[in-house]
Motif scaffolding. Structure first.
Motif, short mmCIF file in Angstrom:
data_model
loop_
_atom_site.label_atom_id
_atom_site.label_comp_id
_atom_site.label_asym_id
_atom_site.label_seq_id
_atom_site.Cartn_x
_atom_site.Cartn_y
_atom_site.Cartn_z
N ILE A 213 0.84 -1.21 0.00
CA ILE A 213 0.00 0.00 0.00
C ILE A 213 0.87 1.25 0.00
CG2 ILE A 213 -1.70 1.31 1.34
CD1 ILE A 213 -2.71 -1.44 2.38
N ALA A 214 1.96 1.22 0.77
CA ALA A 214 2.85 2.37 0.83
C ALA A 214 3.48 2.67 -0.53
CB ALA A 214 3.94 2.13 1.88
N VAL A 215 3.88 1.62 -1.25
CA VAL A 215 4.47 1.82 -2.58
C VAL A 215 3.44 2.45 -3.53
CG1 VAL A 215 5.49 0.69 -4.59
CG2 VAL A 215 6.15 -0.02 -2.28
N ALA A 216 2.21 1.98 -3.45
CA ALA A 216 1.15 2.56 -4.28
C ALA A 216 0.94 4.03 -3.92
CB ALA A 216 -0.14 1.78 -4.10
N GLN A 217 1.01 4.34 -2.64
CA GLN A 217 0.84 5.72 -2.20
C GLN A 217 1.98 6.61 -2.73
OE1 GLN A 217 -2.05 6.29 -1.05
NE2 GLN A 217 -2.33 5.74 1.11
N VAL A 218 3.19 6.07 -2.75
CA VAL A 218 4.33 6.83 -3.29
C VAL A 218 4.09 7.16 -4.76
CG1 VAL A 218 6.78 6.68 -3.92
CG2 VAL A 218 6.03 5.97 -1.64
N ILE A 219 3.62 6.17 -5.52
CA ILE A 219 3.34 6.42 -6.93
C ILE A 219 2.28 7.51 -7.08
CG2 ILE A 219 2.26 5.42 -9.00
CD1 ILE A 219 5.15 4.60 -8.71
N LEU A 220 1.24 7.46 -6.27
CA LEU A 220 0.20 8.49 -6.33
C LEU A 220 0.79 9.86 -6.01
CD1 LEU A 220 -2.79 6.66 -4.60
CD2 LEU A 220 -2.56 7.21 -7.04
N ARG A 221 1.65 9.93 -5.02
CA ARG A 221 2.27 11.21 -4.66
C ARG A 221 3.17 11.72 -5.78
NH1 ARG A 221 0.12 14.06 -1.35
NH2 ARG A 221 0.69 13.25 0.70
N LEU A 222 3.90 10.83 -6.43
CA LEU A 222 4.77 11.24 -7.53
C LEU A 222 3.96 11.71 -8.73
CD1 LEU A 222 7.57 8.49 -7.43
CD2 LEU A 222 7.64 10.80 -6.49
N ARG A 223 2.73 11.23 -8.83
CA ARG A 223 1.82 11.67 -9.89
C ARG A 223 1.01 12.90 -9.45
NH1 ARG A 223 -0.05 7.25 -13.51
NH2 ARG A 223 -2.16 8.08 -13.30
N ASN A 224 1.24 13.35 -8.23
CA ASN A 224 0.52 14.49 -7.66
C ASN A 224 -0.99 14.22 -7.59
OD1 ASN A 224 0.57 17.03 -6.44
ND2 ASN A 224 0.11 18.09 -8.36
N GLU A 225 -1.33 13.00 -7.19
CA GLU A 225 -2.73 12.61 -7.04
C GLU A 225 -3.05 12.37 -5.57
OE1 GLU A 225 -3.87 9.41 -9.59
OE2 GLU A 225 -2.77 10.20 -11.32
N ASP A 226 -4.31 12.36 -5.23
CA ASP A 226 -4.73 12.15 -3.85
C ASP A 226 -4.33 10.76 -3.37
OD1 ASP A 226 -5.88 14.66 -3.78
OD2 ASP A 226 -7.89 13.92 -4.32
N LEU A 227 -3.94 10.69 -2.10
CA LEU A 227 -3.59 9.41 -1.52
C LEU A 227 -4.83 8.54 -1.32
CD1 LEU A 227 -1.03 10.51 1.24
CD2 LEU A 227 -0.53 9.57 -1.03
N LEU A 228 -4.60 7.24 -1.23
CA LEU A 228 -5.70 6.32 -0.98
C LEU A 228 -6.28 6.54 0.41
CD1 LEU A 228 -4.07 3.06 -2.37
CD2 LEU A 228 -6.21 4.05 -3.23
N LYS A 229 -7.59 6.49 0.50
CA LYS A 229 -8.27 6.51 1.79
C LYS A 229 -8.53 5.07 2.24
CE LYS A 229 -8.92 11.06 1.65
NZ LYS A 229 -8.41 11.35 0.29
N ASP A 230 -8.73 4.88 3.51
CA ASP A 230 -8.93 3.52 4.04
C ASP A 230 -10.08 2.79 3.37
OD1 ASP A 230 -6.81 3.80 5.76
OD2 ASP A 230 -8.03 4.28 7.52
N HIS A 231 -11.14 3.49 3.07
CA HIS A 231 -12.31 2.83 2.48
C HIS A 231 -12.08 2.43 1.02
CE1 HIS A 231 -13.08 6.97 1.01
NE2 HIS A 231 -13.72 6.36 0.01
N GLU A 232 -11.00 2.93 0.42
CA GLU A 232 -10.69 2.58 -0.96
C GLU A 232 -9.80 1.33 -1.07
OE1 GLU A 232 -10.62 6.77 -3.36
OE2 GLU A 232 -8.99 6.46 -1.93
N ILE A 233 -9.35 0.84 0.08
CA ILE A 233 -8.46 -0.32 0.10
C ILE A 233 -9.22 -1.57 0.49
CG2 ILE A 233 -6.37 -1.29 1.14
CD1 ILE A 233 -5.48 1.60 1.73
#
Length: 236
Positions: A213-233
């Protein structure tokens, strides 16, 4: 470049490894000698091979995989990130992981994504597969491929921006990018004891999935997109 990659084409993964045996004495004489030679320059005079055996899990020749966790963005109208883990018998989990790749992530646009994956996760998985006499799935078979044909994405490499002497742990990277820490229970140095002494594989699986999940969050941050919320996982 990273923003042009479809999130649904990425399979995020992380592995947890341990020494093949709980204790150095369980290795046969030949492997004991080979381990001593393999580690002699790392150990110097500070540790004996027996004392250094707790680190054997970092080498595919002396370690084994006890968990592979994966995550991917489902093709839905609302964003959803699904995780799944393979654990237990190493050959069986490698076969199940291979089936996942062949059945759902064999398209030429699909990429495997991990933190320090090119140096650790991807080659470790491939080596263990060959040791077990398995055929490599296309996404791990790099023989003859040119660098730009390798279907791997590495968040450590992305963060380097060409600075090859720079190493940043996933824990540090998530901290500076203000991503919720994936390391709130155990760390890598404790996995061996949790596996062999506590025999708590479920705890290790949770730990491994948090990295994914953390790696996916890093990719989202590098794309300047919103981080995943708990309900989306969604954990499968």
């Amino acid at each position: 470049m990273i923003s042009k990659i479809g999130l649904q084409n990425l399979l995020f993964l992380d592995i947890e490894t341990v020494p093949q045996h709980e204790d150095f004495s369980q290795l046969d004489q030949n492997l004991q000698e080979l381990y001593a030679k393999k580690t002699q320059y790392l150990r110097r005079d500070e540790y004996s091979p027996e004392e250094y055996y707790d680190r054997a899990g970092i080498w595919a020749e002396f370690g084994k995989i006890i968990c592979i966790s994966v995550g991917y963005f489902a093709e839905r109208s609302e964003r959803e990130f699904r995780t799944r883990s393979f654990y237990g018998d190493e050959k069986l989990l490698l076969e199940e992981f291979t089936n996942l790749l062949n059945d759902h992530f064999s398209n030429r646009n699909h990429l495997l994504c991990a933190h320090n994956g090119k140096e650790f996760d991807f080659p470790f998985i491939a080596r263990r597969m060959l040791i077990h006499g398995m055929s490599l799935p296309e996404k791990l078979n790099l023989f003859g491929k040119k660098p730009w044909e390798v279907p791997h994405l590495d968040t450590l490499e992305l963060w380097k921006f060409g600075d090859y002497k720079h190493f940043t742990s996933l824990k540090l990277l998530t901290s500076v990018l203000k991503i919720p820490s994936p390391k709130d229970d155990i760390d890598g140095s404790q996995v061996r004891d949790v596996f062999y002494k506590e025999k708590d594989i479920e705890r290790i699986v949770v730990y491994c999935e948090k990295d994914v999940i953390a790696v996916a969050q890093v990719i989202l941050r590098l794309r300047n997109e919103d981080l995943l919320k708990d309900h989306e996982i969604v954990h499968k």
